[in-house]
Write a protein that holds these residues in place. Structure first.
Motif, PDB file in Angstrom:
ATOM      1  N   GLY A  28      -8.965  16.530  17.290  1.00  0.00           N
ATOM      2  CA  GLY A  28      -9.551  15.153  16.582  1.00  0.00           C
ATOM      3  C   GLY A  28     -10.942  14.876  17.184  1.00  0.00           C
ATOM      4  N   ASP A  29     -11.250  14.901  18.549  1.00  0.00           N
ATOM      5  CA  ASP A  29     -12.454  14.619  19.004  1.00  0.00           C
ATOM      6  C   ASP A  29     -13.613  15.540  18.299  1.00  0.00           C
ATOM      7  OD1 ASP A  29     -11.645  12.428  20.507  1.00  0.00           O
ATOM      8  OD2 ASP A  29     -11.755  13.650  22.366  1.00  0.00           O
ATOM      9  N   GLY A  30     -13.360  16.873  18.357  1.00  0.00           N
ATOM     10  CA  GLY A  30     -13.851  17.746  17.901  1.00  0.00           C
ATOM     11  C   GLY A  30     -14.379  17.697  16.212  1.00  0.00           C
ATOM     12  N   SER A  31     -13.439  17.099  15.483  1.00  0.00           N
ATOM     13  CA  SER A  31     -13.510  17.164  13.983  1.00  0.00           C
ATOM     14  C   SER A  31     -14.031  15.940  13.782  1.00  0.00           C
ATOM     15  CB  SER A  31     -11.938  17.394  13.241  1.00  0.00           C
ATOM     16  OG  SER A  31     -11.382  18.461  13.775  1.00  0.00           O
ATOM     17  N   PHE A  32     -13.953  14.811  14.323  1.00  0.00           N
ATOM     18  CA  PHE A  32     -14.354  13.416  13.937  1.00  0.00           C
ATOM     19  C   PHE A  32     -15.774  13.273  13.508  1.00  0.00           C
ATOM     20  CE2 PHE A  32     -16.198   9.328  14.997  1.00  0.00           C
ATOM     21  CZ  PHE A  32     -15.414   8.480  14.276  1.00  0.00           C
ATOM     22  N   PRO A  33     -16.862  13.865  14.171  1.00  0.00           N
ATOM     23  CA  PRO A  33     -18.177  13.837  13.540  1.00  0.00           C
ATOM     24  C   PRO A  33     -18.395  14.436  12.327  1.00  0.00           C
ATOM     25  CG  PRO A  33     -18.331  14.984  15.531  1.00  0.00           C
ATOM     26  CD  PRO A  33     -17.062  14.546  15.472  1.00  0.00           C
ATOM     27  N   GLN A  34     -17.696  15.510  12.207  1.00  0.00           N
ATOM     28  CA  GLN A  34     -17.683  16.429  11.042  1.00  0.00           C
ATOM     29  C   GLN A  34     -17.005  15.714   9.846  1.00  0.00           C
ATOM     30  OE1 GLN A  34     -20.028  18.819  10.792  1.00  0.00           O
ATOM     31  NE2 GLN A  34     -20.409  19.540  12.565  1.00  0.00           N
ATOM     32  N   LEU A  35     -15.854  15.265  10.099  1.00  0.00           N
ATOM     33  CA  LEU A  35     -15.166  14.340   9.098  1.00  0.00           C
ATOM     34  C   LEU A  35     -15.972  13.403   8.617  1.00  0.00           C
ATOM     35  CD1 LEU A  35     -11.572  15.189  10.399  1.00  0.00           C
ATOM     36  CD2 LEU A  35     -12.588  16.113   7.961  1.00  0.00           C
ATOM     37  N   LEU A  36     -16.546  12.628   9.595  1.00  0.00           N
ATOM     38  CA  LEU A  36     -17.260  11.335   9.434  1.00  0.00           C
ATOM     39  C   LEU A  36     -18.512  11.539   8.482  1.00  0.00           C
ATOM     40  CD1 LEU A  36     -17.168   8.356   9.886  1.00  0.00           C
ATOM     41  CD2 LEU A  36     -18.612   8.888  11.797  1.00  0.00           C
ATOM     42  N   LEU A  37     -19.197  12.524   8.836  1.00  0.00           N
ATOM     43  CA  LEU A  37     -20.369  12.975   8.041  1.00  0.00           C
ATOM     44  C   LEU A  37     -20.008  13.537   6.589  1.00  0.00           C
ATOM     45  CD1 LEU A  37     -23.508  13.971   7.889  1.00  0.00           C
ATOM     46  CD2 LEU A  37     -22.439  16.230   8.567  1.00  0.00           C
ATOM     47  N   TRP A  38     -18.980  14.375   6.658  1.00  0.00           N
ATOM     48  CA  TRP A  38     -18.948  14.806   5.198  1.00  0.00           C
ATOM     49  C   TRP A  38     -18.164  13.923   4.391  1.00  0.00           C
ATOM     50  CZ3 TRP A  38     -21.624  18.134   2.891  1.00  0.00           C
ATOM     51  CH2 TRP A  38     -22.523  19.017   3.606  1.00  0.00           C
ATOM     52  N   GLY A  39     -17.197  13.229   4.831  1.00  0.00           N
ATOM     53  CA  GLY A  39     -16.499  12.048   4.318  1.00  0.00           C
ATOM     54  C   GLY A  39     -17.500  10.802   3.700  1.00  0.00           C
ATOM     55  N   SER A  40     -18.579  10.766   4.438  1.00  0.00           N
ATOM     56  CA  SER A  40     -19.612   9.785   3.880  1.00  0.00           C
ATOM     57  C   SER A  40     -20.087  10.374   2.860  1.00  0.00           C
ATOM     58  CB  SER A  40     -20.602   9.338   5.064  1.00  0.00           C
ATOM     59  OG  SER A  40     -19.894   8.879   6.240  1.00  0.00           O
ATOM     60  N   ILE A  41     -20.626  11.755   3.046  1.00  0.00           N
ATOM     61  CA  ILE A  41     -21.438  12.483   1.861  1.00  0.00           C
ATOM     62  C   ILE A  41     -20.825  12.469   0.606  1.00  0.00           C
ATOM     63  CG2 ILE A  41     -22.337  14.728   1.073  1.00  0.00           C
ATOM     64  CD1 ILE A  41     -23.521  15.353   3.873  1.00  0.00           C
ATOM     65  N   LEU A 173     -12.790  10.442   5.325  1.00  0.00           N
ATOM     66  CA  LEU A 173     -12.938   9.433   6.318  1.00  0.00           C
ATOM     67  C   LEU A 173     -11.782   8.952   6.691  1.00  0.00           C
ATOM     68  CD1 LEU A 173     -15.590   7.434   4.119  1.00  0.00           C
ATOM     69  CD2 LEU A 173     -15.866   8.693   6.421  1.00  0.00           C
ATOM     70  N   GLY A 174     -10.546   8.839   6.099  1.00  0.00           N
ATOM     71  CA  GLY A 174      -9.165   8.540   6.537  1.00  0.00           C
ATOM     72  C   GLY A 174      -8.919   9.519   7.504  1.00  0.00           C
ATOM     73  N   ALA A 175      -9.092  10.827   7.507  1.00  0.00           N
ATOM     74  CA  ALA A 175      -8.711  11.595   8.200  1.00  0.00           C
ATOM     75  C   ALA A 175      -9.386  11.740   9.586  1.00  0.00           C
ATOM     76  CB  ALA A 175      -8.994  13.191   7.571  1.00  0.00           C
ATOM     77  N   ALA A 176     -10.838  11.212   9.550  1.00  0.00           N
ATOM     78  CA  ALA A 176     -11.491  11.336  10.697  1.00  0.00           C
ATOM     79  C   ALA A 176     -11.078  10.155  11.806  1.00  0.00           C
ATOM     80  CB  ALA A 176     -12.877  11.102  10.214  1.00  0.00           C
ATOM     81  N   PHE A 177     -10.784   9.141  11.023  1.00  0.00           N
ATOM     82  CA  PHE A 177     -10.217   8.220  11.837  1.00  0.00           C
ATOM     83  C   PHE A 177      -8.621   8.209  12.422  1.00  0.00           C
ATOM     84  CE2 PHE A 177     -13.938   5.965   9.934  1.00  0.00           C
ATOM     85  CZ  PHE A 177     -14.518   5.304  10.873  1.00  0.00           C
TER      86      PHE A 177
END
Length: 184
Positions: A28-41, A173-177
């Motif tokens: 979860g911690d490792g994936s969060f910034p990537q999922l947040l970035l690509w979810g935003s894009i 984004l939902g997956a990141a959170f």
């Protein structure tokens, strides 16, 4: 001191539970910034495309910028658990970007919607492969997003871009959170 069979089993169950929770926390911690970035894009690009932002190529710049940001995020991780794989993950994603472009050149999709859908399905295929080798959650995320992409492309064609913003970007984004804050 003598330990009974039940006490030994309970101790092993506790150890297994701690290991499972630790693995999930690291994922979860490792994936969060990537999922947040690509979810935003994946949220911003369809919205900009839907509203026909000019110049028309401007939204496309999100993808190479996202690739650069992905590289920086992956290579800047200092967790000893993640370091050996970081460079390999960067290479995998850049190879994916290259092959998406190459396959789009070969297949020549006739619409922007088809091109975008192709890229989304290719990215989610990598998520599914990541899930096979690491966190199973990514298998389900990849399959769900592929299903939503196909629904948007073939069923909700009139609202494709808002659909993709809400379901594609929204899913990531939902997956990141979820992975960062809700999953135990």
């Amino acid at each position: 001191m003598t330990i009974s069979g039940n006490e030994a089993k309970e101790a092993l169950d506790v150890i297994e539970d701690v290991q499972r929770r630790t693995d999930r926390r690291v994922a979860g911690d490792g994936s969060f910034p990537q999922l947040l970035l690509w979810g935003s894009i994946w949220f911003i690009f369809p919205i900009l495309t839907h509203f026909k932002v000019q110049p028309h190529w401007a939204p496309l710049m999100l993808f190479p910028l996202g690739g650069i940001a992905t590289t920086i995020i992956a290579l800047s991780k200092r967790h000893s658990v993640n370091n050996p794989a970081n460079r390999k993950v960067v290479v995998i994603w850049w190879a994916l970007f290259f092959f998406i472009g190459l396959m789009a050149f070969i297949l020549k999709p006739s619409t922007m919607e088809q091109s975008y859908s192709f890229g989304c399905v290719a990215a989610m295929t990598v998520f599914i492969m990541m899930g096979i080798f690491s966190e199973k959650f990514f298998i389900f995320l990849g399959l769900a997003v592929i299903g939503l992409v196909l629904l948007g492309l073939y069923v909700f064609t009139d609202i494709f871009w808002p659909w993709m913003a809400a379901t594609g970007g929204g899913s990531l984004l939902g997956a990141a959170f979820y992975l960062k804050f809700l999953r135990k």
